[in-house]
Design a protein around this motif. Structure first.
Motif, short mmCIF file in Angstrom:
data_model
loop_
_atom_site.label_atom_id
_atom_site.label_comp_id
_atom_site.label_asym_id
_atom_site.label_seq_id
_atom_site.Cartn_x
_atom_site.Cartn_y
_atom_site.Cartn_z
N THR A 200 4.44 -8.21 15.22
CA THR A 200 5.01 -6.93 15.63
C THR A 200 5.45 -6.07 14.45
O THR A 200 5.64 -4.87 14.60
CB THR A 200 6.21 -7.16 16.56
OG1 THR A 200 7.17 -7.99 15.89
CG2 THR A 200 5.76 -7.86 17.85
N ASP A 201 5.63 -6.71 13.29
CA ASP A 201 6.08 -5.96 12.11
C ASP A 201 4.94 -5.65 11.15
O ASP A 201 5.16 -5.45 9.96
CB ASP A 201 7.18 -6.71 11.38
CG ASP A 201 6.72 -8.09 10.89
OD1 ASP A 201 5.67 -8.56 11.36
OD2 ASP A 201 7.41 -8.67 10.03
N LEU A 202 3.70 -5.64 11.66
CA LEU A 202 2.56 -5.31 10.80
C LEU A 202 2.68 -3.89 10.28
O LEU A 202 2.32 -3.60 9.14
CB LEU A 202 1.25 -5.50 11.57
CG LEU A 202 -0.04 -5.29 10.77
CD1 LEU A 202 -0.13 -6.25 9.60
CD2 LEU A 202 -1.25 -5.43 11.67
N LEU A 203 3.19 -2.99 11.13
CA LEU A 203 3.46 -1.61 10.73
C LEU A 203 4.97 -1.39 10.72
O LEU A 203 5.65 -1.72 11.70
CB LEU A 203 2.79 -0.62 11.69
CG LEU A 203 1.26 -0.57 11.68
CD1 LEU A 203 0.77 0.37 12.77
CD2 LEU A 203 0.73 -0.13 10.33
N ILE A 204 5.49 -0.87 9.62
CA ILE A 204 6.92 -0.59 9.51
C ILE A 204 7.12 0.84 9.03
O ILE A 204 6.19 1.47 8.53
CB ILE A 204 7.61 -1.57 8.54
CG1 ILE A 204 7.02 -1.41 7.13
CG2 ILE A 204 7.50 -3.00 9.04
CD1 ILE A 204 7.77 -2.20 6.07
N GLN A 205 8.34 1.33 9.20
CA GLN A 205 8.64 2.68 8.72
C GLN A 205 8.74 2.68 7.20
O GLN A 205 9.32 1.79 6.59
CB GLN A 205 9.95 3.18 9.32
CG GLN A 205 10.24 4.63 9.02
CD GLN A 205 11.44 5.15 9.80
OE1 GLN A 205 11.92 4.47 10.69
NE2 GLN A 205 11.90 6.33 9.46
N ASP A 206 8.17 3.72 6.59
CA ASP A 206 8.17 3.84 5.14
C ASP A 206 9.61 4.08 4.67
O ASP A 206 10.22 5.11 4.99
CB ASP A 206 7.27 5.01 4.72
CG ASP A 206 7.10 5.10 3.22
OD1 ASP A 206 7.72 4.29 2.50
OD2 ASP A 206 6.35 5.99 2.77
N PRO A 207 10.20 3.14 3.86
CA PRO A 207 11.58 3.32 3.40
C PRO A 207 11.72 4.48 2.43
O PRO A 207 12.82 5.00 2.23
CB PRO A 207 11.92 1.98 2.73
CG PRO A 207 10.59 1.40 2.36
CD PRO A 207 9.63 1.86 3.41
N ASN B 50 3.12 -3.33 6.41
CA ASN B 50 4.20 -4.16 5.86
C ASN B 50 3.72 -4.82 4.57
O ASN B 50 2.72 -5.53 4.58
CB ASN B 50 4.60 -5.22 6.88
CG ASN B 50 5.89 -5.90 6.52
OD1 ASN B 50 6.25 -6.00 5.34
ND2 ASN B 50 6.59 -6.40 7.53
N PRO B 51 4.43 -4.60 3.44
CA PRO B 51 4.01 -5.22 2.16
C PRO B 51 3.96 -6.74 2.22
O PRO B 51 3.28 -7.37 1.41
CB PRO B 51 5.09 -4.74 1.18
CG PRO B 51 5.66 -3.50 1.80
CD PRO B 51 5.59 -3.73 3.27
N ASP B 52 4.68 -7.37 3.17
CA ASP B 52 4.67 -8.83 3.27
C ASP B 52 3.29 -9.37 3.62
O ASP B 52 3.00 -10.55 3.40
CB ASP B 52 5.69 -9.29 4.32
CG ASP B 52 7.12 -8.97 3.91
OD1 ASP B 52 7.35 -8.77 2.69
OD2 ASP B 52 8.00 -8.93 4.80
N THR C 45 -2.94 -10.75 2.85
CA THR C 45 -3.55 -11.43 3.99
C THR C 45 -4.71 -10.60 4.54
O THR C 45 -4.78 -9.39 4.32
CB THR C 45 -2.50 -11.63 5.11
OG1 THR C 45 -2.12 -10.35 5.61
CG2 THR C 45 -1.26 -12.34 4.57
N PRO C 46 -5.62 -11.25 5.26
CA PRO C 46 -6.76 -10.50 5.83
C PRO C 46 -6.34 -9.47 6.88
O PRO C 46 -7.12 -8.58 7.22
CB PRO C 46 -7.61 -11.61 6.48
CG PRO C 46 -7.18 -12.88 5.83
CD PRO C 46 -5.74 -12.70 5.49
N LEU C 47 -5.10 -9.59 7.39
CA LEU C 47 -4.68 -8.68 8.45
C LEU C 47 -4.70 -7.23 8.00
O LEU C 47 -5.02 -6.34 8.77
CB LEU C 47 -3.26 -9.05 8.91
CG LEU C 47 -3.12 -10.36 9.70
CD1 LEU C 47 -1.67 -10.57 10.10
CD2 LEU C 47 -4.01 -10.34 10.93
#
Length: 429
Positions: A234-241, A251-253, A257-259
């Motif tokens: 669910t956190d693949l897309l996050i708000q740009d800080p 998400n930089p995390d 990864t291939p995702l």
């Protein structure tokens, strides 16, 4: 005369022409009046506005020399809407209470509500068409529709389930099956219409749309799901800080990864396929409309349409150009107001003038787009469908007897309006 046998040749069956006055004088006044009165009555007048639009389009559609008539009233639509609300509001309240009383049922409330309202929406669509048919008359002959709204809702729901399971491949067969049900239950006086529409007849235009517009998105989404084990985080897309606006980034995390690559493929596919889909929708609509019209008949009388895809493209092209010009005019007016604000920043009168002008520009923009859409798109599409149609073997239609059947209730369309699945105008039969 058959010269070989000396027997007179049978006279060819007469055909009936369908005409529509594209000049449409008075239409702009109907749209402006409808918009302004709907605005000041908190949208209540829209039922009378819809009625006026239908009367306008029906009366200017001339079938074999005689205009059609629309007999519906705004009061019927309004009362039907109120009755529909009286049915729907308790359902919404019940679902809300169930969600509060049981946490387990609360998670199911949303999907149950969606499925229930979807099925109810299909029922409302069929019943809304029954209302419009029963309020349509030609040469004193009233149209009608029988059949079961519940049966149609069940049929539509099963076909939509099959379409989803088949990833959209069953869509043309669903459209043909529902068209056959609607037409086979359409009555003209005491006679019944029939449709021979098949999914195969619109399969090729749908596959063209499907391969270009839908398949790349579906393939990229399936690849993303497979790469994540069908468990997309669910956190693949996050708000740009780094941005104060609501801008989403990956998400930089998940950078290594291939995702990220599969998600990027989804974005690329969507950015290409969605514009192509918008370009191909008029093509598919035109082909489907022509095919379904040619499949409809009333005994020996048949419809014959020569509708071309370009006749669906041209109205939208003209509308886009007109809209661009309209936006440019509004932009120029707004640009003239900006220096006024800058040079008189502390003047209360200027501030009030600017606020009023901005509100008027906003309302003018909405009104202008409505006028342009009805005057350009609705009129031209209606004209294209009507004037490219002929009625083969007209005497068979002229022999139809009027019916004493009672007209349908306004509640039929009130439910469709309450669920926001009804439309002011339906292009096509």
């Amino acid at each position: 005369m058959n010269q070989a046998e000396g027997v007179p040749s049978p006279a060819p069956a007469r055909t009936g022409e369908i005409a529509f006055d594209r000049r449409a004088p008075g239409l702009v006044g109907i749209v402006v009046k409808g918009f302004l009165l709907s605005l000041i009555t908190f949208s209540i007048y829209r039922f009378w506005y819809i009625t006026n639009l239908r009367r306008f389009f029906w009366s200017r559609t001339v079938v074999a020399g005689s205009p059609a008539e629309y007999l519906g009233t705004g009061k019927e639509l309004f009362l039907g809407f109120l009755v529909a609300l009286a049915i729907l509001v308790p359902i919404y309240i019940l679902l809300f209470v169930i969600g509060l009383l049981s946490p387990i049922l609360a998670t199911l409330a949303a999907p149950i509500s969606f499925i229930g309202l979807f099925v109810l929406g299909q029922y409302a669509l069929f019943r809304g068409r029954r209302y419009r048919a029963s309020r349509t008359r030609w040469r004193g002959i009233r149209l009608g529709q029988d059949g079961s709204g519940f049966a149609y809702a069940g049929l539509a729901s099963l076909w939509w389930l099959g379409t989803i399971v088949s990833l959209g491949l069953a869509f043309p067969f669903m459209r043909a099956a529902l068209e056959r049900y609607r037409i086979d239950h359409t009555l003209v006086g005491q006679s019944r219409m029939r449709s021979t529409a098949t999914g195969r007849s619109i399969l090729m235009p749908w596959m063209m749309f499907y391969i270009v517009a839908l398949l790349p998105i579906l393939a990229s989404v399936l690849a993303l799901l497979a790469a994540s084990g069908f468990d997309v985080p669910t956190d693949l897309l996050i708000q740009d800080p780094a941005s104060e606006k609501s801008k989403l980034i990956f998400n930089p995390d998940y950078a290594d990864t291939p995702l990220v690559y599969y998600a990027g493929a989804v974005g690329i596919a969507a950015s290409v396929s969605i514009p192509l889909a918008l370009l191909l929708i008029p093509y598919y609509r035109a082909r489907e409309t022509r095919t379904f019209l040619n499949a409809a008949h009333l005994g020996a009388a048949r419809l014959n349409s020569s509708l071309k895809a370009r006749q669906f493209y041209f109205p939208y092209l003209v509308y886009m150009l007109a809209l661009i010009g309209f936006i440019l005019v509004l932009g120029i007016i707004l640009a003239l107001l900006v220096p006024l604000i800058a040079t008189n920043g502390e003047n209360a009168g200027i501030h009030a003038f600017v606020i009023v002008s901005t509100v008027l520009l906003y309302l003018g923009a909405i009104l202008g787009t409505n006028v342009l859409y009805v005057r350009i798109v609705s009129v031209r599409l209606w004209h294209a469908v009507a004037t490219t149609m002929q009625i083969e073997n007209l005497p068979a239609l002229e022999a139809v007897l009027a019916s004493t059947r009672a007209p349908a209730s306004g509640l039929n369309e009130g439910l469709a309006d309450a669920l926001d699945v009804g439309g002011a105008l339906e292009i096509g039969f």
